[in-house]
Design an enzyme around this catalytic site. Structure first.
Site, PDB file in Angstrom:
ATOM      1  N   ARG A 197       0.955  -1.370  -0.005  1.00 39.37           N
ATOM      2  CA  ARG A 197      -0.067  -0.018  -0.057  1.00 39.37           C
ATOM      3  C   ARG A 197       1.041   1.298  -0.070  1.00 39.37           C
ATOM      4  O   ARG A 197       1.742   1.315   0.742  1.00 39.37           O
ATOM      5  CB  ARG A 197      -0.749  -0.052   1.060  1.00 39.37           C
ATOM      6  CG  ARG A 197      -1.992  -1.145   1.180  1.00 39.37           C
ATOM      7  CD  ARG A 197      -2.957  -1.199   2.180  1.00 39.37           C
ATOM      8  NE  ARG A 197      -3.548  -2.402   2.165  1.00 39.37           N
ATOM      9  CZ  ARG A 197      -4.852  -2.614   2.882  1.00 39.37           C
ATOM     10  NH1 ARG A 197      -5.127  -1.687   3.808  1.00 39.37           N
ATOM     11  NH2 ARG A 197      -5.514  -3.745   2.429  1.00 39.37           N
ATOM     12  N   ARG A 203       0.897   1.449  10.404  1.00 38.03           N
ATOM     13  CA  ARG A 203       0.525   1.865   9.018  1.00 38.03           C
ATOM     14  C   ARG A 203       1.730   1.596   8.246  1.00 38.03           C
ATOM     15  O   ARG A 203       2.650   2.496   8.351  1.00 38.03           O
ATOM     16  CB  ARG A 203       0.009   3.114   8.951  1.00 38.03           C
ATOM     17  CG  ARG A 203      -0.671   3.767   7.688  1.00 38.03           C
ATOM     18  CD  ARG A 203      -1.263   5.011   7.883  1.00 38.03           C
ATOM     19  NE  ARG A 203      -2.215   5.178   8.730  1.00 38.03           N
ATOM     20  CZ  ARG A 203      -3.575   5.137   8.547  1.00 38.03           C
ATOM     21  NH1 ARG A 203      -3.878   4.650   7.339  1.00 38.03           N
ATOM     22  NH2 ARG A 203      -4.270   5.300   9.529  1.00 38.03           N
ATOM     23  N   GLU A 240      -8.862   0.283  14.037  1.00 34.75           N
ATOM     24  CA  GLU A 240      -9.078  -0.609  13.220  1.00 34.75           C
ATOM     25  C   GLU A 240      -8.330  -1.889  12.748  1.00 34.75           C
ATOM     26  O   GLU A 240      -7.105  -1.244  12.572  1.00 34.75           O
ATOM     27  CB  GLU A 240      -9.713   0.033  12.028  1.00 34.75           C
ATOM     28  CG  GLU A 240     -10.039  -0.946  10.673  1.00 34.75           C
ATOM     29  CD  GLU A 240     -10.186   0.141   9.391  1.00 34.75           C
ATOM     30  OE1 GLU A 240     -10.321   1.166   9.383  1.00 34.75           O
ATOM     31  OE2 GLU A 240     -10.193  -0.720   8.503  1.00 34.75           O
ATOM     32  N   SER A 284     -11.735  -4.831   8.663  1.00 34.15           N
ATOM     33  CA  SER A 284     -12.778  -4.297   7.935  1.00 34.15           C
ATOM     34  C   SER A 284     -13.425  -5.370   7.024  1.00 34.15           C
ATOM     35  O   SER A 284     -12.906  -6.096   6.295  1.00 34.15           O
ATOM     36  CB  SER A 284     -11.987  -3.181   6.912  1.00 34.15           C
ATOM     37  OG  SER A 284     -12.851  -2.586   6.202  1.00 34.15           O
ATOM     38  N   ARG A 325      -0.232  -5.275  12.096  1.00 34.70           N
ATOM     39  CA  ARG A 325      -1.232  -4.410  12.706  1.00 34.70           C
ATOM     40  C   ARG A 325      -1.607  -5.369  14.010  1.00 34.70           C
ATOM     41  O   ARG A 325      -1.657  -4.594  15.341  1.00 34.70           O
ATOM     42  CB  ARG A 325      -2.361  -3.797  12.160  1.00 34.70           C
ATOM     43  CG  ARG A 325      -3.226  -2.745  12.543  1.00 34.70           C
ATOM     44  CD  ARG A 325      -4.050  -2.100  11.669  1.00 34.70           C
ATOM     45  NE  ARG A 325      -3.376  -1.049  11.066  1.00 34.70           N
ATOM     46  CZ  ARG A 325      -4.031  -0.230  10.113  1.00 34.70           C
ATOM     47  NH1 ARG A 325      -5.518  -0.172  10.486  1.00 34.70           N
ATOM     48  NH2 ARG A 325      -3.613   1.017   9.361  1.00 34.70           N
TER      49      ARG A 325
END
Length: 457
Positions: free
Chosen positions: A285, A300, A372, A375, A414
């Site tokens: 990402r 992140r 978070e 998802s 994460r």
RNA sequence: GCCGGGGUCGCCUAGCCUGGUAGGGCGCCGGCCUGCUAAGCCGGUGGGGACACCCCCGCGCGGGUUCAAAUCCCGCCCCCGGCGCCA
């Protein structure tokens, strides 16, 4: 043509306008699409009539005498000029219409809370006992009872070390500074016990989901543009996707992308549905829109490993499967003993492909907030229309777009940050969640019970 | 990367050289027939627009030649075989 969005565009555009309003987007797109579609249909009929005329002439030609043939060929040529100019116009209108059509987000499900940002997310469930540092108690209560859910907690009087500091300075099992030097920021080197943890988390999620009947998949890590565009919207493309230079290939940002493309262009017999897949892959990402948010540590990052659930379903099954996917994720996090809340994500935060989305957010004791980790989205027919994936019902010869859904099972780095904050003790030791031990036992050098800080030599 | 062969309506296949409405088999859906099933017969079985008749588009994808392209020409993708390279 029973794609829900095109159907509403023609039969009830008001539904589309309402949905765009809920997403706080420009409603005039719908009106543009409607008028372009009307114009497109008018032009198509006109062109078709002329083409028919031309076909009739063409069919006569071989049967004619030389003299008559010359005349008819001239006639056909004249007709062609008219057809060509109309076809050009038709093509322009069609492209303009499709561009808008493909830019439209999915319809927002009625049960989605309407709001412009994440503060409108509605907690639907909580689980576990949160460790709450006394200074964060007000925040914690705001995020739980303040939003209508009661969550168990214990107040602690020592402030836990943040996950980034734990990794880099206490355990010294990660080096993001060196990675930033040789790659750039948001990359990392992880060492020893943290690497074992990464592997064990993946195995844990894979083991759980395959035992539930999900088919295990190691997918392509890159896709062609055409298939990537079938799965994501333009914003995701811009912010998240890396391109391979000089080739028509893009690095996946999640196994969801490859798993959605797995059945592109296919008709799937209804008796085969639902199809349940668990994919494991690295995720790449760009984090282009993230600015300096979460710049420290491995929360992140540009690359991580993820185990992903993906489902293809009949339209009438998808909401049931949606609940199943989130409950699988919840079960995994209960197994890890990480306290969480599940939120129903507000309309403006959904992302174009999703009609409804649940996020699973774990409590971070050092940060004093929920973050978070999972998802879970029902994309209904948004992806299947673009990828041309249909179900086939023999009875009545029905062919229609099926529904696709995806949900994180476990994202490695994460989840590691969540463990570092929730499982640390005041003396800097990190306990290994008991569920993971069976996946660590087989490796002689993997940690079994605790990860200890390096002692100063 | 090079050389050769190939990609046709869900599956199999004919048509391509020599341009003139894409044919057959299997499967599937619907109907007829039959005490039931099977067989047999009839129709349907890719996308789209009008949806009543009808029409257009469609032979891996994209261009070109032509009144007319599955068919001829060019580019690309994929599959099979051989050579080269390689963990």
């Amino acid at each position: 043509m029973p794609w829900s969005i095109l159907e509403y565009l023609r039969k009830n555009p008001e539904i589309l306008r309402e949905s765009l309003k809920k997403r706080f987007m420009d409603v005039s797109l719908v009106d543009k699409a409607v008028s372009l579609d009307v114009e497109w249909r008018r032009l198509l009929t006109e062109v078709n009539n002329l083409r028919h005329k031309h076909n009739l002439i063409s069919q006569q030609i071989p049967k004619l005498s030389d003299e008559e043939r010359r005349i008819k060929i001239e006639e056909a040529k004249e007709l062609l000029k008219t057809i060509e100019s109309l076809e050009k116009r038709l093509d322009e209108v069609e492209k303009a219409r499709d561009e808008i059509l493909l830019s439209l987000p999915n319809l927002v499900h009625p049960s989605v809370p309407v709001g412009p940002d994440e503060s409108y997310n509605i907690p639907v469930r909580v689980w576990g006992k949160a460790k709450v540092y006394h200074e964060f108690l007000n925040d914690f209560l705001k995020y739980t009872e303040g939003q209508g859910v009661k969550m168990d907690y214990e107040v602690i009087n020592w402030r836990p070390v943040g996950h980034a500091d734990m990794l880099e300075n206490v355990l010294k099992l990660g080096n993001t500074l060196k990675a930033a030097e040789v790659a750039s920021s948001r990359f990392y080197y992880l060492f020893d016990d943290i690497v074992w943890l990464d592997i064990a988390l993946l195995l844990y999620a894979i083991d759980y989901l395959t035992s539930k009947g999900f088919k295990l998949v190691l997918p392509p890590y890159m896709l062609r543009h055409q298939f990537m565009a079938g799965v994501i919207d333009l914003n995701t493309f811009k912010d998240a996707i890396y391109k391979i230079e000089g080739e028509d290939l893009y690095l996946i940002a999640t196994a969801e992308h490859s798993l959605a493309a797995l059945h592109a262009g296919e008709d799937i017999p209804e008796e085969d549905l639902p199809l349940l897949y668990v994919g494991v892959s690295p995720c790449f990402r760009r984090e282009a829109g993230a600015g300096s948010r979460d710049i420290k540590g491995i929360f992140r990052v540009h690359q991580f490993h993820k185990v992903e659930q993906f489902a293809y379903t009949l339209p009438e099954q998808s909401w049931e499967v949606f609940e199943m996917l989130i409950s699988n994720a919840e079960e995994l996090f209960r197994g890890l003993g990480l306290p969480y809340r599940v939120v129903n994500v507000a309309s403006a935060e959904l992302g174009s492909p999703a009609a409804k989305k649940y996020d699973l957010e774990v409590w971070y004791p050092a940060q004093g907030r929920f973050r978070e980790l999972v998802s879970c989205s029902n994309c209904t027919d948004w992806q299947s229309y673009r990828l041309r994936i249909r179900y086939l019902r023999r009875k009545g010869n029905v062919r229609d777009y099926l529904h696709t859904l995806n949900s994180t099972a476990i994202a490695s780095t994460r989840t590691i940050t969540a463990i570092l904050e929730n499982y640390q003790t005041p003396d800097g030791v990190v306990e290994v969640p008991k569920t993971l031990r069976k996946y660590l036992e087989v490796f002689s050098r993997a940690p079994k019970d605790y990860i200890h800080p390096v002692r100063k030599g």
